[in-house]
Write a protein that holds these residues in place. Structure first.
Motif, PDB file in Angstrom:
ATOM      1  N   ALA A 151       0.822  -1.214   0.000  1.00 17.49           N
ATOM      2  CA  ALA A 151       0.000   0.000   0.000  1.00 17.49           C
ATOM      3  C   ALA A 151       0.854   1.261   0.000  1.00 17.49           C
ATOM      4  O   ALA A 151       0.463   2.280  -0.565  1.00 17.49           O
ATOM      5  CB  ALA A 151      -0.922  -0.009   1.221  1.00 17.49           C
ATOM      6  N   ALA A 203      -3.354   7.497   4.667  1.00 18.06           N
ATOM      7  CA  ALA A 203      -3.541   7.155   3.257  1.00 18.06           C
ATOM      8  C   ALA A 203      -3.039   5.741   2.984  1.00 18.06           C
ATOM      9  O   ALA A 203      -3.683   4.962   2.258  1.00 18.06           O
ATOM     10  CB  ALA A 203      -2.814   8.166   2.375  1.00 18.06           C
ATOM     11  N   ILE A 204      -1.893   5.388   3.566  1.00 18.91           N
ATOM     12  CA  ILE A 204      -1.369   4.023   3.411  1.00 18.91           C
ATOM     13  C   ILE A 204      -2.322   3.025   4.052  1.00 18.91           C
ATOM     14  O   ILE A 204      -2.616   1.957   3.493  1.00 18.91           O
ATOM     15  CB  ILE A 204       0.040   3.921   4.027  1.00 18.91           C
ATOM     16  CG1 ILE A 204       1.029   4.748   3.213  1.00 18.91           C
ATOM     17  CG2 ILE A 204       0.491   2.459   4.114  1.00 18.91           C
ATOM     18  CD1 ILE A 204       2.403   4.860   3.845  1.00 18.91           C
ATOM     19  N   VAL A 225      -5.554   3.272   4.525  1.00 10.51           N
ATOM     20  CA  VAL A 225      -6.767   3.101   3.714  1.00 10.51           C
ATOM     21  C   VAL A 225      -6.485   2.192   2.520  1.00 10.51           C
ATOM     22  O   VAL A 225      -7.285   1.300   2.200  1.00 10.51           O
ATOM     23  CB  VAL A 225      -7.299   4.473   3.256  1.00 10.51           C
ATOM     24  CG1 VAL A 225      -8.381   4.306   2.192  1.00 10.51           C
ATOM     25  CG2 VAL A 225      -7.859   5.256   4.437  1.00 10.51           C
ATOM     26  N   ARG A 226      -5.349   2.392   1.869  1.00 10.59           N
ATOM     27  CA  ARG A 226      -5.012   1.541   0.725  1.00 10.59           C
ATOM     28  C   ARG A 226      -4.797   0.092   1.166  1.00 10.59           C
ATOM     29  O   ARG A 226      -5.172  -0.848   0.455  1.00 10.59           O
ATOM     30  CB  ARG A 226      -3.778   2.079   0.011  1.00 10.59           C
ATOM     31  CG  ARG A 226      -4.014   3.396  -0.715  1.00 10.59           C
ATOM     32  CD  ARG A 226      -2.906   3.706  -1.704  1.00 10.59           C
ATOM     33  NE  ARG A 226      -1.635   3.976  -1.068  1.00 10.59           N
ATOM     34  CZ  ARG A 226      -1.210   5.176  -0.678  1.00 10.59           C
ATOM     35  NH1 ARG A 226      -2.002   6.240  -0.832  1.00 10.59           N
ATOM     36  NH2 ARG A 226      -0.029   5.346  -0.133  1.00 10.59           N
ATOM     37  N   ALA A 227      -4.193  -0.105   2.345  1.00  9.30           N
ATOM     38  CA  ALA A 227      -4.011  -1.464   2.852  1.00  9.30           C
ATOM     39  C   ALA A 227      -5.359  -2.121   3.141  1.00  9.30           C
ATOM     40  O   ALA A 227      -5.548  -3.318   2.880  1.00  9.30           O
ATOM     41  CB  ALA A 227      -3.145  -1.445   4.111  1.00  9.30           C
ATOM     42  N   CYS A 228      -6.292  -1.354   3.695  1.00 15.13           N
ATOM     43  CA  CYS A 228      -7.643  -1.891   3.927  1.00 15.13           C
ATOM     44  C   CYS A 228      -8.310  -2.256   2.602  1.00 15.13           C
ATOM     45  O   CYS A 228      -8.997  -3.286   2.507  1.00 15.13           O
ATOM     46  CB  CYS A 228      -8.492  -0.876   4.688  1.00 15.13           C
ATOM     47  SG  CYS A 228      -8.046  -0.674   6.430  1.00 15.13           S
ATOM     48  N   LEU A 229      -8.097  -1.444   1.575  1.00 16.47           N
ATOM     49  CA  LEU A 229      -8.664  -1.762   0.258  1.00 16.47           C
ATOM     50  C   LEU A 229      -8.061  -3.050  -0.290  1.00 16.47           C
ATOM     51  O   LEU A 229      -8.764  -3.839  -0.944  1.00 16.47           O
ATOM     52  CB  LEU A 229      -8.428  -0.609  -0.709  1.00 16.47           C
ATOM     53  CG  LEU A 229      -9.240   0.656  -0.442  1.00 16.47           C
ATOM     54  CD1 LEU A 229      -8.817   1.779  -1.388  1.00 16.47           C
ATOM     55  CD2 LEU A 229     -10.739   0.387  -0.573  1.00 16.47           C
ATOM     56  N   LEU A 230      -6.786  -3.280  -0.025  1.00 18.89           N
ATOM     57  CA  LEU A 230      -6.176  -4.546  -0.440  1.00 18.89           C
ATOM     58  C   LEU A 230      -6.833  -5.723   0.272  1.00 18.89           C
ATOM     59  O   LEU A 230      -7.026  -6.787  -0.332  1.00 18.89           O
ATOM     60  CB  LEU A 230      -4.679  -4.517  -0.159  1.00 18.89           C
ATOM     61  CG  LEU A 230      -3.829  -3.624  -1.059  1.00 18.89           C
ATOM     62  CD1 LEU A 230      -2.382  -3.591  -0.568  1.00 18.89           C
ATOM     63  CD2 LEU A 230      -3.878  -4.100  -2.504  1.00 18.89           C
TER      64      LEU A 230
END
Length: 312
Positions: free
Chosen positions: A224, A292-293, A295-300
């Motif tokens: 992320a 921001a990182i 949130v992107r990790a949660c999206l992964l």
């Protein structure tokens, strides 16, 4: 059936968190675990007991909530699926929802950043004190930001990746058994003299339950954040915990910051090693970058859950 349950639980948590109105009315399931563990601790963790006796009594302190929660989860899952048939997975997702903390972690870390951005250091200390166990009264802005980022990274494992891992693996009893173990560790799994023997079983069981999720969390945070791999491999084992160093090192590397380092608990300074590539200290803006990182990790995590659901 675990995959659509996981996606629905993630969606509910992202949309609502654990609503304050609901918390005021019924509390949170983790609060029940805490009351059981506190009651056992008050009864069994007495200074007059020997080290061995206290260690032995710590085992049923862990097993009581663990067995109760896993048994209740198993019974509820079977009952709703038998009662509701094809729609039973929705009820199971609702029952799994409170075990996740995506939204709560984001909101708490963002509140710290907002206080720093407003120039309100006392308010920032108070906000970060809600999510960390260290002493916060004397922290400067960098110390507050660092504490918030460390908590966000570590809690990505405890509040998102690990619950989902155990939900996938063992369903509703698995996710709530994990939360019971994690709650016991947070309450009694400490190294101080009062807890060292009594909390041994809780601490070691939590280490085992988080072993795979912590390493997956580190990988997801590096993905992320678009980097941080070198710091992850080099510094993950610098942490006193066998697991917490993985997401913290990944976040430090992705942000290009140093995390951890000396920290005070109950007035006693602990000279923990630094984790990170540089000597750069964290600031309020770095909390935004960390979020921001995160949130992107949660999206992964969402993509993984969706991919497994599609494959099955």
């Amino acid at each position: 059936m675990a995959e659509p349950i996981a996606l629905a639980a993630l969606a509910l948590d992202a949309a609502f968190g654990w609503p304050r109105a609901l918390y005021r009315r019924v509390g949170h399931p983790v609060g029940l675990f805490a009351r059981i563990i506190d009651g056992c601790e008050a009864r069994w963790n007495r200074p007059g007991h020997s080290f061995a006796a206290r260690r032995a009594l710590g085992i049923p302190t862990l097993l009581v909530p663990l067995v109760l929660v896993a048994g209740a989860g198993w019974a509820l899952e079977r009952w709703v699926i038998a009662s509701l048939g094809a729609w039973g997975w929705i009820a199971v997702a609702i029952l799994a929802w409170p075990a996740l903390a995506q939204r709560s972690l984001f909101d708490h870390a963002r509140a710290v950043g907002e206080r720093i951005d407003a120039g309100d250091l006392p308010g920032a200390r108070g906000a970060v004190g809600m999510i960390v166990g260290r002493d916060t009264a004397a922290l400067d802005e960098s110390g507050v930001a660092r504490a918030a980022i460390e908590s966000l990274a570590e809690s990505f494992c405890d509040g998102v990746a690990a619950p989902l891992f155990w939900l996938f693996l063992l369903g509703l009893p698995g996710v709530w058994a994990y939360k019971a173990v994690n709650t016991a560790d947070s309450l009694i799994g400490h190294r101080e003299a009062r807890w060292r023997a009594f909390g041994w079983a809780a601490a070691r069981t939590d280490d085992l339950a988080n072993w795979i999720p912590a390493r997956l969390s580190g990988l997801l945070l590096c993905l992320a954040g678009g980097g941080g791999w070198h710091t992850l491999w080099r510094d993950a084992r610098q942490h006193a915990s066998p697991n917490a160093g993985w997401p913290e090192a990944a976040m430090a590397g992705a942000l290009g910051l140093r995390l951890a380092g000396p920290v005070a608990y109950d007035g006693v300074m602990h000279n923990k090693p630094w984790i990170g590539e540089s000597d750069s200290d964290a600031g309020g803006g770095d909390i935004d970058r960390a979020l921001a990182i995160y949130v992107r990790a949660c999206l992964l995590v969402w993509l993984i859950a969706g991919g497994v659901a599609w494959l099955r």
